[in-house]
Design a protein around this motif. Structure first.
Motif, mmCIF file in Angstrom:
data_model
loop_
_atom_site.group_PDB
_atom_site.id
_atom_site.type_symbol
_atom_site.label_atom_id
_atom_site.label_comp_id
_atom_site.label_asym_id
_atom_site.label_seq_id
_atom_site.Cartn_x
_atom_site.Cartn_y
_atom_site.Cartn_z
ATOM 1 N N VAL A 153 0.860 -1.186 0.000
ATOM 2 C CA VAL A 153 0.000 0.000 0.000
ATOM 3 C C VAL A 153 0.898 1.239 0.000
ATOM 4 C CG1 VAL A 153 -1.705 1.339 1.299
ATOM 5 C CG2 VAL A 153 -1.874 -1.169 1.205
ATOM 6 N N VAL A 154 0.688 2.100 -0.990
ATOM 7 C CA VAL A 154 1.495 3.311 -1.140
ATOM 8 C C VAL A 154 0.638 4.535 -0.786
ATOM 9 C CG1 VAL A 154 2.691 4.788 -2.805
ATOM 10 C CG2 VAL A 154 2.968 2.300 -2.919
ATOM 11 N N GLY A 155 1.141 5.345 0.109
ATOM 12 C CA GLY A 155 0.517 6.643 0.394
ATOM 13 C C GLY A 155 1.217 7.692 -0.449
ATOM 14 N N ALA A 156 0.474 8.388 -1.305
ATOM 15 C CA ALA A 156 1.071 9.393 -2.197
ATOM 16 C C ALA A 156 0.570 10.778 -1.782
ATOM 17 C CB ALA A 156 0.694 9.102 -3.645
ATOM 18 N N ILE A 157 1.501 11.660 -1.485
ATOM 19 C CA ILE A 157 1.152 13.010 -1.017
ATOM 20 C C ILE A 157 1.791 14.003 -1.982
ATOM 21 C CG2 ILE A 157 1.343 14.637 0.906
ATOM 22 C CD1 ILE A 157 1.601 12.191 2.764
ATOM 23 N N THR A 158 0.976 14.906 -2.527
ATOM 24 C CA THR A 158 1.472 15.729 -3.636
ATOM 25 C C THR A 158 1.198 17.223 -3.422
ATOM 26 O OG1 THR A 158 -0.597 15.334 -4.849
ATOM 27 C CG2 THR A 158 1.238 13.844 -5.305
ATOM 28 N N PRO A 159 1.987 18.075 -4.102
ATOM 29 C CA PRO A 159 1.805 19.526 -4.017
ATOM 30 C C PRO A 159 0.935 20.055 -5.164
ATOM 31 C CG PRO A 159 3.866 19.078 -5.102
ATOM 32 C CD PRO A 159 3.187 17.746 -4.910
ATOM 33 N N TRP A 160 0.876 21.369 -5.272
ATOM 34 C CA TRP A 160 -0.083 21.988 -6.185
ATOM 35 C C TRP A 160 0.520 22.536 -7.465
ATOM 36 C CZ3 TRP A 160 2.445 26.476 -6.342
ATOM 37 C CH2 TRP A 160 3.108 26.899 -5.189
ATOM 38 N N ASN A 161 1.834 22.557 -7.594
ATOM 39 C CA ASN A 161 2.412 23.349 -8.699
ATOM 40 C C ASN A 161 2.287 22.684 -10.071
ATOM 41 O OD1 ASN A 161 4.307 21.488 -7.655
ATOM 42 N ND2 ASN A 161 5.982 22.620 -8.600
ATOM 43 N N PHE A 162 2.545 21.364 -10.135
ATOM 44 C CA PHE A 162 2.322 20.604 -11.371
ATOM 45 C C PHE A 162 1.502 19.377 -10.980
ATOM 46 C CE2 PHE A 162 5.661 23.307 -12.841
ATOM 47 C CZ PHE A 162 5.561 23.359 -14.223
ATOM 48 N N PRO A 163 0.241 19.557 -10.609
ATOM 49 C CA PRO A 163 -0.488 18.448 -9.973
ATOM 50 C C PRO A 163 -0.624 17.204 -10.837
ATOM 51 C CG PRO A 163 -1.937 20.324 -10.412
ATOM 52 C CD PRO A 163 -0.551 20.790 -10.657
ATOM 53 N N PHE A 236 6.323 11.110 -1.484
ATOM 54 C CA PHE A 236 5.958 12.486 -1.138
ATOM 55 C C PHE A 236 6.663 13.468 -2.057
ATOM 56 C CE2 PHE A 236 7.241 16.411 0.995
ATOM 57 C CZ PHE A 236 6.018 16.930 1.352
ATOM 58 N N THR A 237 5.947 14.433 -2.570
ATOM 59 C CA THR A 237 6.563 15.578 -3.226
ATOM 60 C C THR A 237 6.040 16.827 -2.543
ATOM 61 O OG1 THR A 237 6.714 14.436 -5.345
ATOM 62 C CG2 THR A 237 6.876 16.829 -5.387
ATOM 63 N N GLY A 238 6.972 17.685 -2.162
ATOM 64 C CA GLY A 238 6.581 18.918 -1.478
ATOM 65 C C GLY A 238 7.821 19.604 -0.943
ATOM 66 N N SER A 239 7.622 20.449 0.034
ATOM 67 C CA SER A 239 8.750 21.230 0.545
ATOM 68 C C SER A 239 9.675 20.363 1.401
ATOM 69 C CB SER A 239 8.217 22.390 1.390
ATOM 70 O OG SER A 239 7.522 21.875 2.497
ATOM 71 N N THR A 240 10.897 20.802 1.530
ATOM 72 C CA THR A 240 11.862 20.074 2.360
ATOM 73 C C THR A 240 11.394 20.055 3.814
ATOM 74 O OG1 THR A 240 13.675 20.521 0.850
ATOM 75 C CG2 THR A 240 14.279 20.080 3.131
ATOM 76 N N GLN A 241 10.814 21.156 4.244
ATOM 77 C CA GLN A 241 10.317 21.221 5.627
ATOM 78 C C GLN A 241 9.275 20.128 5.887
ATOM 79 O OE1 GLN A 241 8.415 24.927 6.442
ATOM 80 N NE2 GLN A 241 8.350 24.586 8.637
ATOM 81 N N THR A 242 8.295 19.992 5.003
ATOM 82 C CA THR A 242 7.284 18.952 5.189
ATOM 83 C C THR A 242 7.905 17.578 4.994
ATOM 84 O OG1 THR A 242 5.659 20.508 4.312
ATOM 85 C CG2 THR A 242 4.948 18.242 4.554
ATOM 86 N N GLY A 243 8.872 17.490 4.085
ATOM 87 C CA GLY A 243 9.558 16.213 3.856
ATOM 88 C C GLY A 243 10.213 15.685 5.124
ATOM 89 N N ARG A 244 10.774 16.614 5.914
ATOM 90 C CA ARG A 244 11.375 16.183 7.190
ATOM 91 C C ARG A 244 10.305 15.595 8.110
ATOM 92 N NH1 ARG A 244 13.807 21.508 7.138
ATOM 93 N NH2 ARG A 244 15.772 21.298 6.035
ATOM 94 N N ALA A 245 9.135 16.248 8.137
ATOM 95 C CA ALA A 245 8.039 15.755 8.990
ATOM 96 C C ALA A 245 7.569 14.391 8.501
ATOM 97 C CB ALA A 245 6.883 16.757 8.995
ATOM 98 N N VAL A 246 7.533 14.210 7.187
ATOM 99 C CA VAL A 246 7.105 12.928 6.616
ATOM 100 C C VAL A 246 8.097 11.828 7.014
ATOM 101 C CG1 VAL A 246 6.870 11.671 4.421
ATOM 102 C CG2 VAL A 246 5.773 13.910 4.713
#
Ligand code: NAD
Length: 489
Positions: A153-163, A236-246
């Motif tokens: 099972v893969v959880g995919a979390i994505t940002p808004w810039n190139f959705p 996960f694709t997103g900011s480095t800050q959120t990446g650390r939390a992930v």
């Protein structure tokens, strides 16, 4: 808005059913007009729980992971369904993302749809098992096989810039590899993900629970997905800050994490290059989609002797690319995604000034656009590489021009960053260019304008720009486990 978006808002996709959100709905806004386009289902924690359970069941109780040909067929069905609705998807993308029309024929829409072919072909053609031959260990001769299998099972979390690009660069390979998925898109672009639910249920044979789409305005649902023990992997694709939390959130369950994070990439111009042309090209790319690209070269490193010319060329190009209506074919720089993002860009312009920088052009809201989150592309000069605007990712149309004192100094400055996502090198002497390419610690490099984006090209970051590679065979293999099987020979 159109057939793919019901009047009451887009639904969730959970266990093969299109469902309302347990927390009602939330608005999606057109960044070019500030108007509410409509609504998306706002998932509750219970919805996320149900989506994870559905993905788990689909993985554990069906043959999805083992039927390679069927998965290839399903991924192609999704590609074809998107192609058949391309006009609707284009309209949604421009309206919700503020993406300039011209980009929708490339990486904002049509490119990633076509890239699904590469994923589907891999499902069919990949060598799932390798015969290692025999080996004798402690008197026993064994035959060994290496088998590649889906992670689960893969959880995919994505940002808004190139959705679309980011959603599909995860969905395509993860599905082709045999995983099931829970996709949690960014709160700013729920429709770009939610429309996939309508297409999947209506036009594909993707089994119930294999793809689940959970839109929400609450980031905590992302954290829930990361922490749930039933999820085997987070992409996960997103900011480095959120990446650390992930990464931290995934640690409790020792979950595989695949991270595509931020960047502050350098365009390195050597003294034998056409400095003005390189500066102009770089300025153009940073103005594109209002600088909302992780891989953009937002630091322009130029020889000291050519500094003034480079600044002038970059400023001239950017001044000709004022922020404008994304629906128009000639627009390169549309709006940024939100008022929050525009405020952030303006804050960095202030910081640049406070640190002694000169705003050569742009950085202000265009007077002729009282509505919409527009900001004119800006060139910042006269700051050092350690200035805040040269070190932090802004995610807006701001190019910082910094002088260097030769090739080695340029390499040093390029590497003086927490990030290592992308970059470019401009120069005529092949040997010097090669030295610079060898010296820069980054995941992707363009030389003299070479374009690296394509389905078969792995993309990702060194250092704090991420872990792993998206796209290409490497991007497919991120979604695979390795099982070694030994039998007596
Ligand atoms: P973000 O990090 O704020 O959010 C990304 C996603 O993470 C969203 O879906 C959000 O809801 C979710 N999220 C937020 N907090 C979370 C948490 N604690 N746990 C789990 N999920 C959480 O990023 P953004 O503002 O949406 O996008 C811009 C950033 O994305 C930039 O830094 C950009 O460089 C980066 N980006 C990187 C790449 C790449 O391939 N390297 C591509 C595009 C964007």
């Amino acid at each position: 808005m159109n057939g793919l978006v019901p009047a009451g808002g887009t639904p969730l996709l959970i266990g093969g059913k299109l469902l309302p959100g347990g927390s009602g709905t939330f608005e999606t806004v057109d960044p070019a007009t500030e108007e509410v386009l409509g609504y998306a289902a706002n998932a509750s924690a219970e919805d996320m729980d149900a989506a994870i359970a559905a993905a788990r069941t689909a993985f554990d109780d069906t043959d999805w992971a083992r039927d390679h040909a069927f998965r290839a067929y399903c991924v192609r069905q999704l590609r074809d369904a998107m192609r058949d609705h391309i006009d609707h998807l284009r309209a949604i993308t421009i309206a919700e993302v503020g993406a300039p029309l011209m980009l929708t024929s490339g990486p904002q829409l049509e490119g990633p749809i076509t890239d699904l072919t590469f994923a589907a072909d891999l499902a069919e053609n990949y060598s799932w098992e390798t015969d290692l031959g025999t080996a004798e260990v402690m008197g026993i001769t064994s035959r060994r096989f290496v088998r590649r299998e889906a992670v689960g099972v893969v959880g995919a979390i994505t940002p808004w810039n190139f959705p679309h690009q980011i959603n599909l660069a995860k969905l395509g390979p993860a599905l082709a590899a045999g995983n099931t998925i829970v996709l949690k898109p960014a709160p700013d672009t729920p429709w770009c993900a939610a429309v996939l639910g309508a297409l999947i249920t209506e036009y594909t044979d993707i089994p119930a629970g294999v793809v689940n789409i959970v839109t929400s305005d609450d980031h905590r649902l992302g954290a829930q997905l990361v922490e749930d023990p039933r999820v085997d992997m987070v992409t996960f694709t997103g900011s480095t800050q959120t990446g650390r939390a992930v990464m931290a959130g995934a640690a409790a369950t020792v979950k595989r994490t695949f991270l595509e994070l931020g960047g502050k990439s350098a365009a390195i111009v050597l003294d034998d290059a056409d400095i003005a042309a390189a500066a102009s090209y770089t300025a153009f790319s940073v103005a594109m989609h209002a600088g909302q690209g992780c891989a953009l070269t937002t630091r322009l490193l130029v020889p000291r002797a050519g500094y003034d010319d480079a600044v002038a060329a970059a400023a001239k190009t950017m001044a000709g690319l004022r922020a404008g209506d994304p629906t128009q074919p000639g627009t390169v720089c549309g709006p940024v995604i939100s008022a929050r993002q525009r405020d952030r860009v303006e804050r960095y312009i202030e910081i640049a000034r406070a640190e002694g920088g000169r705003i050569v052009t742009g950085g202000t809201r265009p007077e002729d656009r009282p509505r919409g989150f527009f900001i004119d592309p800006a060139v910042v000069a006269d700051v050092s590489n350690s200035a805040t605007v040269a070190q932090e990712e802004i995610f807006g149309p701001i190019l910082v021009v910094i002088p260097h004192h030769g090739d080695d100094d340029a390499i040093r400055l390029a590497n003086q960053s927490h990030y290592g996502l992308s970059g470019s090198v401009w120069g005529r002497d092949q040997e010097r260019v090669r030295r610079v390419v060898n010296g820069v610690r980054t995941g992707t490099l363009s030389v003299n304008g070479g374009l690296w984006y394509s389905a078969d090209a792995p993309f990702g970051g060194y250092k704090q720009s991420g872990i792993g590679r998206e796209m290409g065979v490497a991007g497919f293999e991120e979604y695979l486990e390795t099982k070694l099987i030994a039998t007596p020979a």
